[in-house]
Structures are given as C-alpha cells and as structure tokens.
Write an enzyme that holds these catalytic residues in place. Sequence first.
Site: not given
Ligand code: FPP
Length: 249
Positions: A29, A77
């Site tokens: 996260d 999501n």
């Molecule tokens: C959460 O941060 C992250 C995600 C929803 C996406 C996670 C995906 C990756 C790190 C890429 C993984 C790649 C593969 C191929 C598995 P957020 O967007 O919720 O952050 P925030 O809470 O700060 O808005």
Amino acid sequence: MITKPSALQQLPADLDGERLPKHVAVIMDGNGRWAKLHGMPRFMGHRRGVDTLKDLLRCCRDWGIQALTVYAFSSENWGRPLEEVNFLMTLFERVLRQELQEMMEENVRINFVGNLESLPKSLQEEIRRSVENTRNNKGIHFTIATNYGGRQEIVQACRAIAEQVQQGLLQPQQIDEALFERHLYTSDVGDPDLLIRTSGEMRLSNFLLWQVAYSELYVTETLWPDFNREEFHYALRSYQKRERRFGKV
Ligand code: FPP
C-alpha cells in the site's frame, strides 16, 4: 545498528535462518501517496512499486523464504478511476511478459489467485502462460492476488462444497477445516506466517481472511515504493522476537 542495503544480499547475521517465516504475505500500500509526495502522477507510484516487488521477490529467494504472496489488485479496486484501472491491468500484463524469462531462470513458481475471469482477456492469457511455464519450478512460490477478495473466496469455497453435498458426493459432517482449505485458492501454498502491510493502515482490506487467522502482523509507515531490504529485515527481526502460540499457553 542500521545495515547498509548493499550489505543485505545475504541473510543479515542477526536473523536466525532456522526461524524465518516460510510464507510471507504483503499488502503493498502507498503507491499513490508516494507519487504525490514526489510531485508525480499516481501511475509513477505503481511503476516504482513494481521495482520494489521485484527486489523483495529476489530478497526472499536470497534469504531462504519459500513463499511470497502479494495483494496486487483487490475486487474493490475496480472502483478507482478507469484510467488508473487500465494502467494497472496493462502494467501487470507487461511486467509478466517482460519478467517471465527471468522468473524461469530464477526457478520461481508463479500462481495467481482471485476472480481471474473478469480480467482483460490479454492479461488472462499472460497469466495462463506464466503459470503454465513456471508450474514445475522448484524455487520460491510467488502468488499474486489479482481481482481478489477474501469474502468472495470463502463464498466460492462454500458454493463448491455445497454442490458436492447436493450431488451426494459429500456428507455435511465430513466438512472440516482441512476440507474447507482445499477449496480455497491458496490450497497449495497454505497460510502466511507473516503478513506485512505498508503505509501504516491497520486493516486487512479483505486480504486472505481465512488464511491469516494465526499470522503475525507487521505494519510499517513506509510507503510501498520505499520498502527495501532493510525494511524487510526489520519486519523479520520483529517476527523473530515474537512467540507464536497459536492460541495455546
Ligand atoms: C496500493 O497503493 C497499490 C496497488 C493497488 C497496486 C499494487 C501493484 C503493484 C505494486 C504492481 C504489482 C505488479 C505485478 C506484476 C504484480 P495505492 O494506489 O492504494 O496507494 P495509496 O493508498 O497511497 O493511494
């Protein structure tokens, strides 16, 4: 003492190789907040998040951890702006295509859990290819939860079991925890010993609800793109200081 990241290619000396978690799960996260903090668009946070994930996977392999499960995309999501959802789907697909060769060389076994049928067809194809190709690899077991929701996983397990009962293949009294677990997506990898969540939120967000019943939890304020080997070292040190009792005294 803070160990320099360059010194962390091997298991740090203050960790006991015999008492490492076998299976680590991660709620990655904070990508969006990381990007905002650096004055960048959100997608840059996800891009950096991929680099972090690649290094964590290698680190697990280097330090002798057998399984890593990560939450890449929750069933909730889909509620994000369409542009971001599309970016993430394309990113997953591209990363899988680009990394497959290296995963093969590093003997990684890839698995996906979640409701994969609702993902874009081209991503489903890439997932199928990576799972098929790495099926017999004997190295780290890498599971990616995509369009995953813990409650939905439990409901689909109940439905599958109910169908067997309805067909007369199973008696209700035969249903126990072991049978139930065989109907979960994670039946071949089992429960995580340690669940890490980055960026400070103290919740499970519908991740592996059944499987984390006895997992140790570790929450760090660090945003996912900044989670490095040193941070993982802290998490493992914290894990090794705990006494796991599984409800016993
Ligand atoms: C959460 O941060 C992250 C995600 C929803 C996406 C996670 C995906 C990756 C790190 C890429 C993984 C790649 C593969 C191929 C598995 P957020 O967007 O919720 O952050 P925030 O809470 O700060 O808005």
